[in-house]
Design a protein around this motif. Structure first.
Motif, mmCIF file in Angstrom:
data_model
loop_
_atom_site.group_PDB
_atom_site.id
_atom_site.type_symbol
_atom_site.label_atom_id
_atom_site.label_comp_id
_atom_site.label_asym_id
_atom_site.label_seq_id
_atom_site.Cartn_x
_atom_site.Cartn_y
_atom_site.Cartn_z
ATOM 1 N N PHE A 379 0.816 -1.304 -0.201
ATOM 2 C CA PHE A 379 0.072 0.132 -0.069
ATOM 3 C C PHE A 379 0.978 1.184 0.035
ATOM 4 O O PHE A 379 0.590 2.341 -0.714
ATOM 5 N N HIS A 383 1.655 3.830 -3.490
ATOM 6 C CA HIS A 383 1.281 5.433 -3.447
ATOM 7 C C HIS A 383 2.780 6.013 -3.637
ATOM 8 O O HIS A 383 2.558 7.154 -4.261
ATOM 9 N N PHE A 449 -6.906 -5.150 3.589
ATOM 10 C CA PHE A 449 -7.019 -3.552 3.702
ATOM 11 C C PHE A 449 -7.746 -3.365 5.014
ATOM 12 O O PHE A 449 -7.164 -2.372 5.738
ATOM 13 N N SER A 464 -3.021 14.320 -1.614
ATOM 14 C CA SER A 464 -2.142 14.186 -2.688
ATOM 15 C C SER A 464 -1.895 15.673 -3.348
ATOM 16 O O SER A 464 -2.578 16.004 -4.218
ATOM 17 N N MET A 481 -10.615 22.973 -3.008
ATOM 18 C CA MET A 481 -9.842 21.721 -2.709
ATOM 19 C C MET A 481 -8.513 22.054 -1.736
ATOM 20 O O MET A 481 -7.783 21.452 -1.291
ATOM 21 N N TRP A 568 -7.970 6.506 -15.427
ATOM 22 C CA TRP A 568 -7.380 6.435 -14.353
ATOM 23 C C TRP A 568 -8.620 6.767 -13.173
ATOM 24 O O TRP A 568 -8.597 5.960 -12.169
ATOM 25 N N HIS A 572 -9.763 3.604 -10.366
ATOM 26 C CA HIS A 572 -9.472 3.915 -9.177
ATOM 27 C C HIS A 572 -10.698 3.660 -8.397
ATOM 28 O O HIS A 572 -10.842 3.117 -7.356
ATOM 29 N N VAL A 576 -11.601 0.966 -5.913
ATOM 30 C CA VAL A 576 -11.766 1.496 -4.365
ATOM 31 C C VAL A 576 -13.148 0.610 -4.058
ATOM 32 O O VAL A 576 -13.415 0.112 -3.038
ATOM 33 N N GLY A 591 -17.031 8.303 -0.565
ATOM 34 C CA GLY A 591 -16.526 7.423 -1.295
ATOM 35 C C GLY A 591 -16.546 7.146 -2.526
ATOM 36 O O GLY A 591 -16.588 8.156 -3.332
ATOM 37 N N LEU A 595 -16.565 10.032 -5.682
ATOM 38 C CA LEU A 595 -15.629 9.771 -7.014
ATOM 39 C C LEU A 595 -16.204 9.881 -8.381
ATOM 40 O O LEU A 595 -15.724 10.145 -9.581
HETATM 41 C C1 HEM Z 1 -7.123 0.574 -1.269
HETATM 42 C C2 HEM Z 1 -6.756 1.673 -2.125
HETATM 43 C C3 HEM Z 1 -7.493 2.977 -2.032
HETATM 44 C C4 HEM Z 1 -8.715 3.165 -1.632
HETATM 45 C C5 HEM Z 1 -9.766 2.482 -0.760
HETATM 46 C C6 HEM Z 1 -9.049 4.656 -1.994
HETATM 47 C C7 HEM Z 1 -9.990 5.398 -1.581
HETATM 48 C C8 HEM Z 1 -10.210 6.724 -2.006
HETATM 49 C C9 HEM Z 1 -11.622 7.555 -1.603
HETATM 50 C C10 HEM Z 1 -12.766 6.950 -0.977
HETATM 51 C C11 HEM Z 1 -11.292 8.629 -1.907
HETATM 52 C C12 HEM Z 1 -12.137 9.820 -1.957
HETATM 53 C C13 HEM Z 1 -11.554 10.812 -0.802
HETATM 54 C C14 HEM Z 1 -11.793 10.568 0.517
HETATM 55 O O1 HEM Z 1 -12.821 10.659 1.259
HETATM 56 O O2 HEM Z 1 -10.888 9.932 1.210
HETATM 57 C C15 HEM Z 1 -9.950 8.824 -2.903
HETATM 58 C C16 HEM Z 1 -9.491 9.695 -3.360
HETATM 59 C C17 HEM Z 1 -8.285 9.926 -3.955
HETATM 60 N N1 HEM Z 1 -7.453 8.714 -4.176
HETATM 61 FE FE1 HEM Z 1 -7.669 6.885 -3.270
HETATM 62 N N2 HEM Z 1 -7.825 5.095 -2.718
HETATM 63 C C18 HEM Z 1 -6.951 3.983 -2.829
HETATM 64 C C19 HEM Z 1 -5.865 4.028 -3.387
HETATM 65 C C20 HEM Z 1 -5.337 5.250 -4.196
HETATM 66 C C21 HEM Z 1 -4.137 5.096 -4.991
HETATM 67 C C22 HEM Z 1 -3.232 3.869 -4.935
HETATM 68 C C23 HEM Z 1 -3.823 6.396 -5.344
HETATM 69 C C24 HEM Z 1 -2.672 6.790 -6.187
HETATM 70 C C25 HEM Z 1 -2.178 7.899 -6.063
HETATM 71 C C26 HEM Z 1 -5.015 7.188 -4.693
HETATM 72 C C27 HEM Z 1 -5.289 8.642 -5.175
HETATM 73 C C28 HEM Z 1 -6.336 8.968 -4.758
HETATM 74 C C29 HEM Z 1 -6.605 10.414 -5.029
HETATM 75 C C30 HEM Z 1 -5.483 11.498 -5.905
HETATM 76 C C31 HEM Z 1 -7.863 11.105 -4.770
HETATM 77 C C32 HEM Z 1 -8.615 12.117 -4.808
HETATM 78 C C33 HEM Z 1 -9.382 12.147 -6.219
HETATM 79 C C34 HEM Z 1 -10.237 13.359 -6.484
HETATM 80 O O3 HEM Z 1 -10.210 14.207 -5.557
HETATM 81 O O4 HEM Z 1 -10.624 13.519 -7.576
HETATM 82 N N3 HEM Z 1 -5.707 6.404 -4.136
HETATM 83 N N4 HEM Z 1 -9.432 7.453 -2.778
#
Ligand code: HEM
Length: 616
Positions: A379, A383, A449, A464, A481, A568, A572, A576, A591, A595
């Motif tokens: 994990f 990242h 996870f 990020s 943001m 992407w 993603h 998720v 969640g 997205l």
């Molecule tokens: C088990 C793996 C992952 C899960 C469960 C996950 C889950 C989520 C969720 C639920 C969000 C929405 C924001 C929030 O409430 O937190 C999010 C946003 C985001 N995640 Fe992941 N994520 C995972 C892996 C990754 C990976 C590997 C990356 C690579 C960079 C990534 C990059 C992002 C980014 C950039 C956003 C913001 C997207 C936006 O605002 O358009 N995530 N993620």
């Protein structure tokens, strides 16, 4: 560039009996024990054994030649400060040793320079003495880091620092009169424990009192011994600053911001520490300092810097460039064998791992789960890999913007259009890898996870910085943001900068306007009308393919980049949903359902719009 040691000390060979002169006991006196050896006495107490390197310019020059030091900037030993004495006596003492320092420098063939001392308990007298000393030939001043109970943020001391800035006199701060001394009777603990803490105290006082905000930026100030424990404890200080109002003081910026306001020397005696210091302070803020000729000094001055794995240009800065700026040296200074020795010391041979900093890279994976969950390593690494590629994407996209800017200024020039298309191709290839990589994460079972997910709160992909930077850079700017980056001011500041700067989309259409393909729009045109005009500009390119192949290539690459980013986003979301279902995100969003709303986002909507407009 001469090699300059900004932190070393001297004692004159003799001086008058100060106790008799001032009628008070325990002033430092020197007792010569055998040729070339002496002991400094405080009353009847032996303070320190010294040798002729303290007072004999020829011995100093010989050591400087041996070590490859061109210039030594000498200063008094803090035991001579006399801040606790009557001001008039301290002034007399300062004048006596300041004149003795210049006398010593006079025999140094131009390679010995001096910092004066002042009676800092009397600000008027201190200001007058630094001015006198600078006129007499001193480069600046060395001060102790406190005067009795007064720290450096004391109003009087700040007046003195202002005065030094006005005089153009650099200030070297040396810890002395260490706190907690009664608890440190043995093992030189006042030096090894007290001194770093004293320096830390001074820096924290200057920062949190807002003193640095009020002092002129022209003040050049340096803290010896690598700035004491400051760099190492900066994280702790920042944490307190952010989370406890009482710990915050009145500084305008978080503590780390002020690293740009002061210098430190390199007297840390350990390569990793030196590397860390340069990482925290920057290569522009560390200067060679040795504490020569005392026992806690560097034995072969400059050996730590020269033998380190720091890049050559950083070594050059630390060995002399920074000190030259700090001291304000304008005239060419005489050189000894410094440059020659710097060149002859074999730079540690470059290896695969030293070039790529592999050991540093491999130290950056810190699992939060306890006992460590096997999948958390994956994990973290996935990242981190994304973040490295995001960095590369930003690097390339900035270069694309720079190329398009040139074409906006000289539309006839085609080289930059080809170059922009070539770099965009690299970006799309990287994006393909980024889409593909998510499958690796799908090898992690949802249960695995969930076993460590709780440890990650409230961290979230929302934070990020680089992903958001890519969005802002391309043209998808969303001020809302920013608040996710409040805990990290540097990220906040660079995102704010991206919001202000013209985006790739803006620069691309500026270039097309300069090419003459964009129809004119009214001043008060609506957003829709502007998008329409831009789409027509694209249409014009595609209609005249023979003349615009290069530009069409740029359009295709930008469209592909847009498309791959949506791919992407989609992958993603699928990943998720597969991993956490419809649970809320750790960043507080809904969640997967949140997205999904981002799937309609486009960096270059006009490129898509144009496709609808093209006639059959
Ligand atoms: C088990 C793996 C992952 C899960 C469960 C996950 C889950 C989520 C969720 C639920 C969000 C929405 C924001 C929030 O409430 O937190 C999010 C946003 C985001 N995640 Fe992941 N994520 C995972 C892996 C990754 C990976 C590997 C990356 C690579 C960079 C990534 C990059 C992002 C980014 C950039 C956003 C913001 C997207 C936006 O605002 O358009 N995530 N993620």
């Amino acid at each position: 560039m001469p090699v300059i040691d900004i932190h070393n000390h001297f004692f004159p060979e003799t001086w008058p009996d100060l106790a008799a002169r001032f009628g008070t006991p325990d002033w430092p006196r020197i007792e010569h024990t055998e040729p070339g050896k002496a002991v400094i006495m405080l009353g009847d107490r032996r303070f320190r054994e010294i040798d002729s390197a303290c007072w004999d310019p020829l011995v100093r020059l010989e050591h400087m030649d041996r070590d490859g030091v061109d210039i030594q900037v000498i200063s008094a030993t803090p035991v001579l400060f006399a801040y606790e004495r009557r001001a008039q006596h301290a002034l007399d003492c300062a004048r006596m040793f300041n004149d003795a320092a210049l006398e010593l420098c006079g025999h140094g063939h131009g390679r010995l320079m001096a910092l004066c001392q002042v009676p800092l308990q009397d600000i008027d007298a201190a200001c007058a003495e630094v001015s006198r000393a600078v006129r007499a030939g001193h480069l600046g001043v060395q001060i102790g880091n406190h005067v009795g109970e007064k720290n450096l943020d004391d109003a009087g001391i700040l007046t003195f620092l202002h005065h030094c800035a006005d005089e153009g006199a650099p200030v070297l701060v040396h810890p002395w009169d260490m706190l907690g001394t009664p608890r440190m009777p043995r093992y030189m603990m006042p030096w090894t424990v007290g001194m770093p803490a004293e320096t830390q105290l001074s820096l924290v006082a200057l920062i949190l009192s807002g003193a640095f905000d009020r002092l002129p930026a022209s003040l050049r100030i340096c803290f010896v011994h690598g700035g004491g424990s400051f760099a190492f404890l900066l994280g702790r200080l920042e944490n307190a600053w952010r989370h406890h109002q009482v710990a915050r003081g009145v500084s305008e910026h978080p503590p780390g911001w002020y690293c740009g306001r002061f210098y430190v020397d390199s007297a840390v005696f350990d390569e990793h520490t030196l590397q860390f210091l340069v990482d925290v302070m920057s290569a522009d803020r560390v200067m060679l300092g040795s504490d020569y000729p005392f026992p806690l000094g560097e034995e072969r001055v400059g050996a730590l810097v020269r033998g380190s794995q720091l890049p050559p240009e950083v070594k050059t800065k630390i060995l002399g460039v920074n000190a030259s700026e700090f001291l304000g040296l304008k005239e060419p200074v005489p050189q000894g064998r410094g440059a020659e020795i710097s060149a002859s010391v074999p730079a540690a041979q470059l290896t695969y791992s030293s070039y790529l900093r592999v050991p540093d890279l491999l130290r950056l994976q810190h699992v939060q789960s306890s006992p460590p969950h096997h999948d958390e390593m994956l994990f973290i690494i996935i990242h981190q890999t994304y973040e490295l590629w995001f960095k590369e994407l930003l690097h390339e996209l900035d270069a694309v913007i720079a190329n398009l800017r040139v074409t906006a200024e000289s539309p006839a020039s085609r080289d930059e259009v080809y170059e922009a298309a070539r770099l965009l191709r690299r970006c799309t290839e990287i994006m393909r890898v980024l889409v593909e990589q998510l499958t690796i994460l799908e090898t992690m079972l949802p249960t695995h996870f969930l076993a460590f997910r709780g440890k990650l709160r409230p961290a979230s992909g929302f934070q990020s910085e680089q992903f958001r930077e890519i969005e802002f850079l391309c043209g998808l700017k969303d001020h809302k943001m920013l608040h996710y980056h409040e805990p990290t001011p540097e990220a906040y500041a660079s995102l704010e900068r991206r919001l202000r700067e013209p985006s790739l989309r803006d620069v691309f259409f500026e270039a097309l306007a300069a090419l003459g393909t964009t129809p004119a729009v009214k001043e008060d045109a609506t957003d829709e009308e502007r998008v329409e005009a831009r789409a027509q500009a694209i249409q014009a390119l595609y209609r005249d393919e023979r003349n615009h192949r290069d530009w069409i290539d740029v359009c295709e690459r930008l469209t592909e980049f847009d498309e791959l980013l949506v791919s992407w986003r989609l992958r993603h979301i699928q990943m998720v949903e597969r991993t956490i279902g419809v649970r809320l995100g750790t960043g507080g969003s809904a969640g997967a359902s949140y997205l999904k709303l981002t799937l309609d986002k486009k960096f270059f909507p006009e490129l898509w719009e144009a496709r609808t407009l093209l006639a059959e």
